[in-house]
Write an enzyme that holds these catalytic residues in place. Structure first.
Site, short mmCIF file in Angstrom:
data_model
loop_
_atom_site.label_atom_id
_atom_site.label_comp_id
_atom_site.label_asym_id
_atom_site.label_seq_id
_atom_site.Cartn_x
_atom_site.Cartn_y
_atom_site.Cartn_z
N CYS A 9 -48.57 -26.84 27.86
CA CYS A 9 -49.63 -26.62 26.89
C CYS A 9 -50.15 -27.97 26.39
O CYS A 9 -49.38 -28.89 26.15
CB CYS A 9 -49.23 -25.79 25.68
SG CYS A 9 -48.65 -24.16 26.10
N ARG A 38 -51.40 -30.18 31.70
CA ARG A 38 -50.29 -29.64 30.93
C ARG A 38 -50.20 -28.12 30.99
O ARG A 38 -49.27 -27.52 30.46
CB ARG A 38 -50.41 -30.07 29.47
CG ARG A 38 -50.37 -31.56 29.27
CD ARG A 38 -50.47 -31.90 27.80
NE ARG A 38 -49.28 -31.51 27.08
CZ ARG A 38 -48.21 -32.27 26.91
NH1 ARG A 38 -48.19 -33.48 27.41
NH2 ARG A 38 -47.16 -31.84 26.24
N TRP A 80 -49.83 -23.16 29.09
CA TRP A 80 -48.84 -22.85 30.14
C TRP A 80 -47.97 -21.76 29.53
O TRP A 80 -47.23 -22.00 28.58
CB TRP A 80 -48.01 -24.08 30.48
CG TRP A 80 -47.09 -23.88 31.64
CD1 TRP A 80 -47.38 -24.01 32.96
CD2 TRP A 80 -45.70 -23.53 31.58
NE1 TRP A 80 -46.27 -23.75 33.73
CE2 TRP A 80 -45.23 -23.46 32.92
CE3 TRP A 80 -44.81 -23.27 30.55
CZ2 TRP A 80 -43.90 -23.14 33.23
CZ3 TRP A 80 -43.49 -22.95 30.85
CH2 TRP A 80 -43.05 -22.89 32.18
N ASN A 137 -47.99 -25.89 20.86
CA ASN A 137 -47.26 -26.21 22.09
C ASN A 137 -45.79 -26.16 21.73
O ASN A 137 -45.37 -26.81 20.78
CB ASN A 137 -47.66 -27.61 22.57
CG ASN A 137 -46.73 -28.16 23.64
OD1 ASN A 137 -46.16 -27.39 24.40
ND2 ASN A 137 -46.60 -29.46 23.71
N GLY A 138 -44.99 -25.38 22.50
CA GLY A 138 -43.56 -25.28 22.21
C GLY A 138 -43.14 -23.82 22.21
O GLY A 138 -43.87 -22.96 22.72
N GLU A 145 -36.72 -35.03 47.97
CA GLU A 145 -38.02 -35.24 47.32
C GLU A 145 -39.17 -34.81 48.26
O GLU A 145 -40.14 -34.20 47.82
CB GLU A 145 -38.14 -36.71 46.90
CG GLU A 145 -39.50 -37.17 46.42
CD GLU A 145 -40.03 -36.44 45.20
OE1 GLU A 145 -39.29 -35.62 44.62
OE2 GLU A 145 -41.20 -36.66 44.85
N LYS A 183 -41.88 -31.96 47.25
CA LYS A 183 -43.32 -32.22 47.21
C LYS A 183 -44.06 -31.18 48.05
O LYS A 183 -45.05 -30.61 47.62
CB LYS A 183 -43.58 -33.63 47.76
CG LYS A 183 -44.51 -34.48 47.06
CD LYS A 183 -44.18 -35.05 45.71
CE LYS A 183 -43.45 -34.21 44.69
NZ LYS A 183 -43.00 -34.93 43.53
N GLU A 212 -43.95 -27.59 46.40
CA GLU A 212 -44.68 -27.35 45.15
C GLU A 212 -46.19 -27.37 45.33
O GLU A 212 -46.90 -26.66 44.62
CB GLU A 212 -44.23 -28.28 44.02
CG GLU A 212 -44.69 -29.69 44.10
CD GLU A 212 -44.19 -30.54 42.93
OE1 GLU A 212 -44.29 -30.11 41.78
OE2 GLU A 212 -43.73 -31.67 43.20
N HIS A 249 -23.69 -27.35 59.51
CA HIS A 249 -22.77 -26.53 58.73
C HIS A 249 -23.45 -25.29 58.17
O HIS A 249 -22.94 -24.69 57.22
CB HIS A 249 -22.14 -27.36 57.61
CG HIS A 249 -21.30 -28.49 58.11
ND1 HIS A 249 -20.10 -28.29 58.76
CD2 HIS A 249 -21.51 -29.83 58.11
CE1 HIS A 249 -19.58 -29.46 59.11
NE2 HIS A 249 -20.43 -30.42 58.74
N LYS A 259 -47.19 -30.27 34.11
CA LYS A 259 -46.70 -31.64 34.26
C LYS A 259 -45.54 -31.96 33.33
O LYS A 259 -44.60 -32.62 33.71
CB LYS A 259 -47.87 -32.59 33.98
CG LYS A 259 -47.53 -34.06 34.14
CD LYS A 259 -47.71 -34.48 35.57
CE LYS A 259 -47.31 -35.91 35.82
NZ LYS A 259 -46.83 -36.06 37.21
#
Ligand code: F6R
Length: 609
Positions: free
Chosen positions: A2, A27, A72, A98-99, A485, A489, A492, A508, A604
């Protein structure tokens, strides 16, 4: 998660708030909304699910005070009704938040005489404000907000306007909030990028602060005291050094590709003025109490996602260069651990945003245990910087794309300098060995540039192999965090199934998944035990998988389907290989028309646990 923005001044607020929302969209992009204080009283509220561009900005040239929100979702699906701002029963007060307000159900139950119109936790705030305002003992909006935040449990950054005056009151606890000082105007936002095109003079609020922004641009800040918010405080004014256009796309179609291409200059900034190659020394502005490093037994790195993989890369460097045992924990799983000595442990939080709730939680647990703490972050004034003993800034510049790219490289570079600094101070690293690492570090921006210059090669690989059913990324040693990583990437931003493994683990179990439709991408560089990794790649190829390798300049593997060259930079070669993998992910996602800078379900800055 947010983004919030507020403006009060002498210009029309709507376009300024809308621009702020566009700047903050990284955000969250589940919904967007604006509340304006009308000239002559009353509020105009517009809100809409979906991206900021879905929002119709109210035509209100005379309204010079407003707040906005980009969401968000946490509580309640991304609908118009759940979009912020939220208002009270009389449409007199509007709130953006926000929160997470953890006790919202209990508060809602108390407010049974009020009419709620959304499923959000936030909506309790305007109704609590409405109740507080009805009490004659509460003189004004700030006093009402101080009373309300006393009741809130959880985390919040809130901005509030009411219909009566051009004035914004704001408060934070656990979520970021920064004030911008303009000429006869004031701004408040989750992040400076919201208003950086208008001012670079900022004040970072601290947890417990309440700010009062008035129409002439005056800002007063009050700190939580015995009676919350009763003490005026001076939080100082800082100047943001980077320019607004650093946060714009500069001709690139996506922030992500721009930020991938910014890596050489970001790395130069990271390193600049900090390394003295002749003396084999590093100056990061991180200091330790006398004797601390000599007695140091363990470095614990705490981080999430990409930052965690940067931490994994660095753990190996701390062991090799600083001669200290290093462990890496997923921040949300971290506990200081039994049998450790807090006074002989250094806990390093790696966090681009400095606001990740899981990482902040881990640092608080480390502090409670009595360990010394250091943050490695990109964000000046972020919460983590206030919670730790020392901070090393990675200086990568603003990163807007939700997928972290340049900050991964700058994190690894900063952590490697920290490893050299600690190693030298402990006497574990000889000057000649330090010089050799620092030479490689100095060569890193140029090596990354060479990879970027060869982008066509990886673009072609993405177009040939990008429709695989799944993708497996493998490496050994320093190649493992890069494989993890690379897979993160790709998944996502392309939504393809991708997994990273230690190459030796393929046999394995995961080898059962390998087919002709599952390309394998491998890190075959210095620092990554390339020839052993190649054996595992060959095992996958035997089962039909196409293989793409990031290969040291000195080596050649004729059997690879695609070979992506990596210039010689010793320990940092896997980090350079990562740039090929970033570009691979970018081009696969772009070929499939994905919303690269705003992947579904993500944001983000992850300020919830
Ligand atoms: C992935 C990504 C995330 C972040 C993670 C931690 O591209 O960006 O995995 O790395 O959410 O964020 P910070 O570094 O801000 O703590």
């Amino acid at each position: 998660m947010c983004g919030i923005i507020g403006y009060v001044g002498d210009e029309a607020a709507a376009p300024i708030v809308y621009q702020g929302l566009e700047n903050l969209e990284y955000r969250g992009y589940d919904s967007a909304g604006i509340a304006l204080v009308n000239d002559g009283g009353g509020l105009t509220v517009a809100k809409r699910s979906g991206e900021v561009s879905n929002l119709t900005v109210p035509d209100a040239p005379d309204a010079t005070c407003g707040i906005g929100h980009t969401r968000w979702s946490t509580h309640g699906p991304p609908t118009d009704a759940n979009a912020h701002p939220h208002t009270d029963c009389t449409d007199s007060i509007a709130v953006v938040h926000n929160g997470i307000i953890e006790n919202h159900e209990e508060l809602r139950a108390e407010l049974d005489a009020h009419e709620f119109t959304s499923d959000t936790d936030t909506e309790v705030v305007p109704h609590l404000l409405e109740a507080a305002r009805a009490d004659e003992a509460v003189p004004d909006l700030r006093a009402a907000l101080e009373r309300v935040i006393d009741r809130l449990e959880g985390s919040y950054a809130v901005c509030v306007v009411d219909r009566e005056a051009d004035r914004i009151v704001a408060a934070r606890d656990g979520s970021p909030l920064v004030i911008g000082h303009g000429e006869d105007a004031a701004f408040v936002a989750s992040d400076v990028t919201a208003f950086l095109d208008r001012t670079r003079e900022v004040t970072y609020l601290e947890d417990g602060d309440v700010a009062d922004l008035s129409a002439d641009g005056d800002v007063e800040v009050f700190a939580a005291g015995d009676a919350a918010g009763s003490e005026p405080v001076d939080r100082g004014v800082e100047t943001v050094e980077w320019e607004a256009d650093a946060a714009e796309k500069a001709g690139y179609e996506h922030y992500m590709r721009k930020e991938i291409h910014e890596q050489p200059s970001a790395l130069r900034q990271t390193i600049s003025g900090r390394i003295d190659i002749d003396r084999g020394r590093v100056d990061l502005d991180v200091s330790f109490p006398p004797g601390f490093l000599a007695d140091l037994e363990e470095i614990q790195i705490v981080a999430c996602g990409t930052s965690n993989y940067a931490g994994r890369y660095a753990a190996r460097l701390f062991e090799d260069l600083a001669g200290v045992r290093a462990t890496v924990e997923i921040a949300s799983e971290y506990d200081f651990g039994a049998g450790r000595s807090p006074d002989r442990t250094l806990v390093v939080a790696v966090t681009q945003s400095g606001e990740t709730a899981d990482t902040l939680g881990a640092i608080r647990r480390a502090n409670a245990a009595g360990a010394r703490t250091v943050a490695v972050t990109n964000t000046l004034g972020s919460t983590v910087t206030r919670e730790v003993d020392d901070t090393a800034f990675i200086r990568a510049g603003p990163e807007i794309g939700v997928a972290a790219t340049k900050t991964f490289a700058s994190q690894v570079a900063t952590l490697s300098m920290l490893a050299v600094a600690i190693g030298r101070e402990r006497g574990a690293l000889a000057a000649a060995d330090a010089r050799s690492v620092l030479e490689d570090l100095r060569g890193l921006p140029g090596a990354v540039q060479q990879v970027l210059d060869a982008e066509d090669r990886v673009r072609a690989a993405a177009s040939e192999y990008g429709d695989g059913e799944a993708f497996f990324f493998v490496g050994r040693d320093l190649g493992v965090p890069v494989a993890l990583e690379g897979a993160l990437k790709l998944k996502e931003i392309s939504y393809d199934h991708a997994e990273g493994f230690a190459a030796g683990e393929l046999k394995h179990g995961p080898l059962a998944l390998v087919t002709a439709d599952t390309p394998v991408l491998a890190v075959l560089t210095a620092g990554g035990r390339a020839s052993e990794t190649m054996n595992n790649v060959t095992e996958a190829q035997t089962r039909g998988a196409p293989a793409i390798g990031c290969v040291s300049a000195a080596d050649e593997y004729d059997t690879l389907d695609v070979s992506l060259p990596v210039p010689d930079v010793g320990t940092f070669e896997p980090l350079v290989a990562n740039v090929h993998l970033q570009l691979f992910a970018y081009h696969v996602a772009n070929d499939n028309g994905r919303p690269i800078d705003k992947p579904r379900n993500l944001a983000k800055s992850v300020t919830v646990e």
